[in-house]
Design a protein around this motif. Structure first.
Motif, PDB file in Angstrom:
ATOM      1  N   LEU A 182       0.832  -1.207   0.000  1.00 51.54           N
ATOM      2  CA  LEU A 182       0.000   0.000   0.000  1.00 51.54           C
ATOM      3  C   LEU A 182       0.864   1.254   0.000  1.00 51.54           C
ATOM      4  O   LEU A 182       0.583   2.213  -0.722  1.00 51.54           O
ATOM      5  N   GLU A 183       1.910   1.254   0.830  1.00 52.17           N
ATOM      6  CA  GLU A 183       2.800   2.411   0.866  1.00 52.17           C
ATOM      7  C   GLU A 183       3.603   2.517  -0.429  1.00 52.17           C
ATOM      8  O   GLU A 183       3.843   3.618  -0.932  1.00 52.17           O
ATOM      9  N   SER A 188       4.508   5.222  -5.683  1.00 57.53           N
ATOM     10  CA  SER A 188       4.534   5.104  -7.151  1.00 57.53           C
ATOM     11  C   SER A 188       3.540   6.052  -7.824  1.00 57.53           C
ATOM     12  O   SER A 188       3.714   6.417  -8.994  1.00 57.53           O
ATOM     13  N   LEU A 189       2.512   6.467  -7.082  1.00 59.27           N
ATOM     14  CA  LEU A 189       1.522   7.414  -7.630  1.00 59.27           C
ATOM     15  C   LEU A 189       1.936   8.868  -7.408  1.00 59.27           C
ATOM     16  O   LEU A 189       1.160   9.779  -7.705  1.00 59.27           O
ATOM     17  N   GLY A 190       3.138   9.062  -6.856  1.00 60.89           N
ATOM     18  CA  GLY A 190       3.658  10.430  -6.744  1.00 60.89           C
ATOM     19  C   GLY A 190       3.530  11.061  -5.385  1.00 60.89           C
ATOM     20  O   GLY A 190       3.889  12.236  -5.230  1.00 60.89           O
ATOM     21  N   ALA A 191       3.044  10.333  -4.391  1.00 60.94           N
ATOM     22  CA  ALA A 191       2.887  10.912  -3.057  1.00 60.94           C
ATOM     23  C   ALA A 191       4.241  11.000  -2.370  1.00 60.94           C
ATOM     24  O   ALA A 191       5.104  10.126  -2.532  1.00 60.94           O
ATOM     25  N   THR A 192       4.435  12.072  -1.601  1.00 60.20           N
ATOM     26  CA  THR A 192       5.661  12.199  -0.815  1.00 60.20           C
ATOM     27  C   THR A 192       5.574  11.288   0.402  1.00 60.20           C
ATOM     28  O   THR A 192       4.529  10.703   0.699  1.00 60.20           O
ATOM     29  N   ARG A 193       6.691  11.180   1.146  1.00 61.15           N
ATOM     30  CA  ARG A 193       6.699  10.327   2.335  1.00 61.15           C
ATOM     31  C   ARG A 193       5.724  10.853   3.387  1.00 61.15           C
ATOM     32  O   ARG A 193       5.065  10.082   4.070  1.00 61.15           O
ATOM     33  N   TRP A 194       5.628  12.195   3.508  1.00 58.86           N
ATOM     34  CA  TRP A 194       4.708  12.774   4.479  1.00 58.86           C
ATOM     35  C   TRP A 194       3.255  12.511   4.079  1.00 58.86           C
ATOM     36  O   TRP A 194       2.411  12.178   4.914  1.00 58.86           O
ATOM     37  N   GLU A 195       2.948  12.658   2.749  1.00 51.63           N
ATOM     38  CA  GLU A 195       1.585  12.392   2.280  1.00 51.63           C
ATOM     39  C   GLU A 195       1.232  10.923   2.452  1.00 51.63           C
ATOM     40  O   GLU A 195       0.092  10.577   2.821  1.00 51.63           O
ATOM     41  N   THR A 196       2.211  10.036   2.206  1.00 59.71           N
ATOM     42  CA  THR A 196       1.957   8.608   2.403  1.00 59.71           C
ATOM     43  C   THR A 196       1.690   8.297   3.870  1.00 59.71           C
ATOM     44  O   THR A 196       0.799   7.505   4.204  1.00 59.71           O
ATOM     45  N   PHE A 197       2.435   8.966   4.747  1.00 59.40           N
ATOM     46  CA  PHE A 197       2.211   8.728   6.181  1.00 59.40           C
ATOM     47  C   PHE A 197       0.821   9.216   6.602  1.00 59.40           C
ATOM     48  O   PHE A 197       0.102   8.510   7.328  1.00 59.40           O
ATOM     49  N   CYS A 198       0.448  10.427   6.141  1.00 62.64           N
ATOM     50  CA  CYS A 198      -0.838  11.005   6.578  1.00 62.64           C
ATOM     51  C   CYS A 198      -2.037  10.268   5.991  1.00 62.64           C
ATOM     52  O   CYS A 198      -3.083  10.155   6.648  1.00 62.64           O
ATOM     53  N   ARG A 199      -1.921   9.774   4.738  1.00 66.66           N
ATOM     54  CA  ARG A 199      -3.085   9.208   4.055  1.00 66.66           C
ATOM     55  C   ARG A 199      -3.123   7.680   4.086  1.00 66.66           C
ATOM     56  O   ARG A 199      -4.167   7.100   3.797  1.00 66.66           O
TER      57      ARG A 199
END
Length: 288
Positions: A182-183, A188-199
């Protein structure tokens, strides 16, 4: 596929049911019954029934104030413990298997030392002539030793120190159960590490967060040893009042009524928190 007989299911669950009845239902039932009894001079309680103890516990501004103060302190301790524990749990969940056991042992090792010993350690460190005051004096930051003991911040510090493992472990389990795919898909869809953590990471770890917050809050508002040793007479919480009524004043029915009022208030606050997080938990369940 052969169906498991119903009697074997009940037989396997029987030890758990017996333990719950002996160590939970029976003591609580006795306490509820005692809280409605009249006081007595030659026995723990009389034979008659009364609501006077609950009217006094819920109608006296002093006891209501102590109850609200205890709930506020428990909430503060749960929040501070969560803020301190989440990064530890995140790191513990991300390390490899070789280092996981070592960090896991470091997290749970404080549980091998009794609460009394840990509190005496804090009393030595924070005492008038303790090492912390000596270091501050040697650095020239203070001109005379500070009185650091017997106040609310020290009680909060001691309880956060005691309860960190109870918050770290359930959050770590929730984080380790997150599918790494999932992460990776988020990245791979362009999310930053912070966006991946929050979402992704934070929402999926909410079941562990809820379990840890509930456990720490329940332990914090029922703690007696740490507030008594580190807070002294300056920090008055509901468990201290209950113990005072049971042992000091020998008013068992009123002490039981105060204890039940504290338990009911705790259940209400935990219920409100669970209901508030229910939509998020349902969304997480659909993602898992």
């Amino acid at each position: 596929m052969r169906k498991t007989p119903l009697w074997s299911t009940w037989l396997l669950g029987a030890p758990v049911l017996v333990l719950l009845f002996v160590f939970l239902v029976l003591p609580y039932g006795e306490m509820v019954a005692m809280s409605f009894r009249t006081p007595a001079t030659s026995a723990p309680y009389g034979n008659a029934w009364t609501f006077a103890h609950y009217l006094k516990a819920l109608g006296d501004p002093f006891y209501l104030g102590v109850l609200g103060y205890t709930l506020a302190v428990g909430t503060l301790i749960a929040v501070l413990t969560l803020i301190l524990s989440y990064p530890i749990a995140l790191h513990l969940a991300r390390v490899g298997d070789r280092w996981y056991l070592l960090f896991y042992a470091c997290v749970v090792s404080p549980l091998l030392v009794g609460v009394l010993v840990r509190n005496f350690g804090w009393m030595i460190v924070l005492s008038f002539s303790g090492p912390l005051n000596q270091i501050l004096l040697a650095l020239g930051l203070i001109e005379q030793p500070l009185r650091l003991l017997f106040n609310l911040p020290v009680v909060v510090l001691g309880l956060v120190h005691v309860f960190v493992p109870f918050m770290v472990l359930p959050i770590t389990n929730a984080l380790r159960n997150i599918d790494p795919a999932l992460e990776e898909a988020s990245h791979s869809l362009g999310a930053t590490r912070w966006e991946t953590f929050c979402r992704v990471t934070l929402p999926l770890s909410l079941p562990g967060v809820l379990a840890g917050v509930t456990l720490v809050f329940a332990l914090a508002i029922s703690a007696f040893v740490t507030p008594a040793l580190l807070g002294g007479q300056n920090v008055v919480l509901m468990p201290s009042i209950v113990i005072q009524q049971l042992i000091g004043a020998f008013a068992w029915p009123f002490g039981a009524a105060l204890a039940m009022a504290l338990s009911l208030a705790m259940l209400i606050e935990i219920g409100v928190l669970t209901l508030a997080m229910r939509p998020l938990l349902r969304r997480v369940a659909r993602w898992s």
